[in-house]
Scaffold this motif. Structure first.
Motif, PDB file in Angstrom:
ATOM      1  N   ASP A   1      -1.415   8.990   0.149  1.00 24.72           N
ATOM      2  CA  ASP A   1      -2.079   9.455   1.365  1.00 24.72           C
ATOM      3  C   ASP A   1      -1.138   9.302   2.559  1.00 24.72           C
ATOM      4  O   ASP A   1      -0.763   8.176   2.932  1.00 24.72           O
ATOM      5  CB  ASP A   1      -3.367   8.652   1.598  1.00 24.72           C
TER       6      ASP A   1
ATOM      7  N   LYS B   1      -7.231   5.541  -3.645  1.00 25.82           N
ATOM      8  CA  LYS B   1      -8.216   5.286  -2.604  1.00 25.82           C
ATOM      9  C   LYS B   1      -8.623   3.821  -2.559  1.00 25.82           C
ATOM     10  O   LYS B   1      -8.828   3.256  -1.465  1.00 25.82           O
ATOM     11  CB  LYS B   1      -9.440   6.176  -2.825  1.00 25.82           C
TER      12      LYS B   1
ATOM     13  N   VAL C   1       0.827  -1.205   0.000  1.00 27.23           N
ATOM     14  CA  VAL C   1       0.000   0.000   0.000  1.00 27.23           C
ATOM     15  C   VAL C   1       0.863   1.257   0.000  1.00 27.23           C
ATOM     16  O   VAL C   1       0.490   2.287  -0.591  1.00 27.23           O
ATOM     17  CB  VAL C   1      -0.985  -0.004   1.190  1.00 27.23           C
TER      18      VAL C   1
ATOM     19  N   VAL D   1      -2.228   7.082   5.802  1.00 23.57           N
ATOM     20  CA  VAL D   1      -2.195   5.640   5.533  1.00 23.57           C
ATOM     21  C   VAL D   1      -0.756   5.162   5.386  1.00 23.57           C
ATOM     22  O   VAL D   1      -0.375   4.099   5.890  1.00 23.57           O
ATOM     23  CB  VAL D   1      -3.024   5.296   4.279  1.00 23.57           C
TER      24      VAL D   1
ATOM     25  N   GLU E   1      -6.101   2.014  -0.615  1.00 23.25           N
ATOM     26  CA  GLU E   1      -6.196   2.369   0.810  1.00 23.25           C
ATOM     27  C   GLU E   1      -7.320   1.593   1.489  1.00 23.25           C
ATOM     28  O   GLU E   1      -7.126   0.997   2.560  1.00 23.25           O
ATOM     29  CB  GLU E   1      -6.447   3.872   0.957  1.00 23.25           C
TER      30      GLU E   1
ATOM     31  N   THR F   1      -0.221   4.458  -2.833  1.00 22.40           N
ATOM     32  CA  THR F   1      -0.992   5.618  -2.418  1.00 22.40           C
ATOM     33  C   THR F   1      -0.041   6.726  -1.999  1.00 22.40           C
ATOM     34  O   THR F   1       1.079   6.465  -1.546  1.00 22.40           O
ATOM     35  CB  THR F   1      -1.929   5.277  -1.249  1.00 22.40           C
TER      36      THR F   1
END
Length: 244
Positions: free
Chosen positions: A79, A155, A73, A82, A158, A77
């Motif tokens: 983000d 997303k 992950v 996360v 995530e 991503t």
């Protein structure tokens, strides 16, 4: 004993017979004392079939997949929350894997197991569990799910990661609870307790992250967290005692 030996002065007889005999007795007593001391004070290491050994082996394998999913992950991503969570999980679980590998080495036990996984867990019948193909222990993602996470981005990655890792942590906490119930080694108990605290906190965090993304876990995490909080509270009698 000859007449000449009998006629020898006491000091000479002591040198001839007494001193060697005393030396033999002393050495024998020293060896016996050393053996008894070793038997009494030698470290008592867990056996190959112990809760401690089963926990170390199975949790190491469980942690390995958590690391795999976290690294996936982080590559899929941007983000930051996360990514930070995944990094924390990776660091914590790789550290714990190192600790558990060290235990097995110190105990003189192989890292590989014989027989079924999770049989060390009291009241747990791993053979009766309906696990998906390719899944070796409860809570672990299937090869298909790992591939889905590999293919996802942004997303979608995530959400899938948070769902899979939540399931993974619920089973991990159950394993750590079983170690706390069945193990006696103080180092194992300390690490298992640390795992419970860390993973329950991460489940809370992941539940919120999923809500923020308009999604939800695949289990009733709210009920699980409520149950954990209730278990952590003092009993009713204790509360009453505190209020008096």
């Amino acid at each position: 004993m000859t007449q000449s030996q009998l006629a020898a002065p006491p000091r000479d007889r002591w040198r001839t017979f007494g001193a060697p005999a005393l030396a033999i007795v002393t050495v024998a007593a020293l060896c016996l004392g050393t053996l008894l001391g070793w038997l009494t004070f030698a470290p008592r290491y867990p056996a190959d079939t112990s809760v401690e050994a089963g926990f170390a082996r199975d949790m190491s394998e469980h942690h390995a997949q958590a690391t795999q999913m976290s690294l996936l992950v982080m590559q899929r991503t941007e983000d930051e929350p996360v990514r930070r969570l995944a990094s924390d999980i990776t660091n914590n679980q790789e550290f714990e894997r190192g600790v558990m590998a060290t235990w097995l080495g110190e105990w003189g036990l192989p890292r590989a197991r014989e027989g079924e996984r999770m049989t060390w867990m009291t009241g747990h019948d791993h053979a009766a569990m309906d696990l998906p193909a390719g899944v070796t222990m409860a809570g672990m993602a299937s090869p298909t799910q790992i591939q889905e996470l590999t293919d996802a981005t942004g997303k979608a990655a995530e959400v899938l990661y948070l769902q899979l890792m939540t399931t993974h942590h619920l089973a991990g906490v159950e394993m750590a609870d079983a170690a706390l119930e069945g193990a006696t080694d103080p180092d194992v108990l300390a690490v298992a307790q640390r795992m419970v605290g860390a993973q329950v906190g991460e489940v809370e965090q992941m539940d919120q992250f999923l809500r923020d993304r308009g999604s939800q876990p695949r289990e009733d995490v709210s009920a699980w967290l409520t149950s954990r909080a209730a278990d952590a509270q003092p009993s009713g009698g204790d509360k009453g005692h505190e209020g008096r």
